[in-house]
Design a protein around this motif. Structure first.
Motif: not given
Length: 275
Positions: A128-141
């Motif tokens: 999983i490369r850098s910032e792939a999911f950065s600031q995905c604020t709804s991810l819970e699990s």
């Protein structure tokens, strides 16, 4: 796509993307490649139907498609470019392809409604490369790919509602600020982990106790610093390197008396409990 050739009849480019553009995009077979920026900032797109022939999606291809709600990628997709689905403000669900070997840099960055990311059971994703999911604020699990070996810097930076992560056995490295300011409540790191880079779990406010795997040989500075509720960090071995201020001063390190970790605690005046 380096070293790969696609016939023009099997490519959607910026020049011919208008032929496929609608609110509900249907990419036909035999399309194999959607080129970089082909649908970038096409704000009318609400859904995309991909063909089973698709193998490659270029950089920034769907970046800024603000009405796109769901992405179901065919199992044969092998490569995606950086920022491919970033800044898609309405995107809520992503199903990743089985053939994909890595999630590219900033692939889903700043998708603040993204709450569901599914790795297939037989996923080949090893990085999983850098910032792939950065600031995905709804991810819970998250239940990560069983093939995963590397999580790069800031991969889940400021995913502030991410409470649960299932790390696979085989994971070897977690990068800088990878889970900075996440809501992880319990941290079960795999025994395979070797490298924990600086600030990896900085300001994870819900952590109270962590026991580090004994194969870790590098613990970067500030790795658990700012975890204000953390009471205990247990280190049952002597890593090759421990950076400064890996915890807050209020936390207690549990270790063996006379170990390198014990000496480290004395140097930084951390509280100690002996195992």
């Amino acid at each position: 796509m380096s070293g790969t050739y696609y016939r023009s009849s099997r490519v959607i480019s910026k020049n011919n993307a208008r032929n496929y553009l609608s609110s509900n995009v249907k990419i036909p077979a035999p399309i194999e490649y959607i080129a970089s920026e082909a649908f970038q900032k096409k704000t009318k797109i609400s859904s995309v139907c991909f063909p089973d022939t698709l193998k490659n999606i270029g950089a920034r291809t769907f970046q800024g498609c603000t009405l796109l709600k769901e992405v179901l990628l065919p199992t044969q997709v092998e490569n995606m470019g950086s920022n491919v689905f970033s800044q898609c403000n309405s995107l809520k669900k992503v199903i990743l392809p089985q053939a994909l070997s890595s999630i590219p840099r900033a692939a889903f960055q700043e998708n603040r409604k993204l709450g569901c990311v599914i790795f297939p059971h037989d996923s080949q994703i090893s990085r999983i490369r850098s910032e792939a999911f950065s600031q995905c604020t709804s991810l819970e699990s998250l239940q990560l790919s069983s093939a995963l070996t590397l999580i790069e810097d800031r991969a889940f930076y400021r995913c502030k509602n991410l409470r649960s992560v299932d790390f696979p056995e085989g994971l070897k490295r977690i990068g800088k600020e990878a889970f900075y300011f996440c809501a992880i409540e319990e941290l079960h790191l795999p025994q395979s982990l070797e490298f924990l880079d600086e600030s990896a779990f900085f300001k994870c406010m819900n952590l109270t106790y962590v026991c580090l795997p004994t194969n870790i040989h590098y613990i970067g500075k500030w790795v658990f610093h700012g975890c204000n509720r953390m009471k205990y960090l247990e280190i049952r071995h002597d890593p090759d390197f421990i950076g400064p201020w890996i915890i807050n001063r209020a936390c207690t390190i549990r270790c063996y008396k006379g170990s390198k970790v014990d000496e480290y605690c004395k140097e930084f005046d951390f509280k100690v409990e002996y195992l």
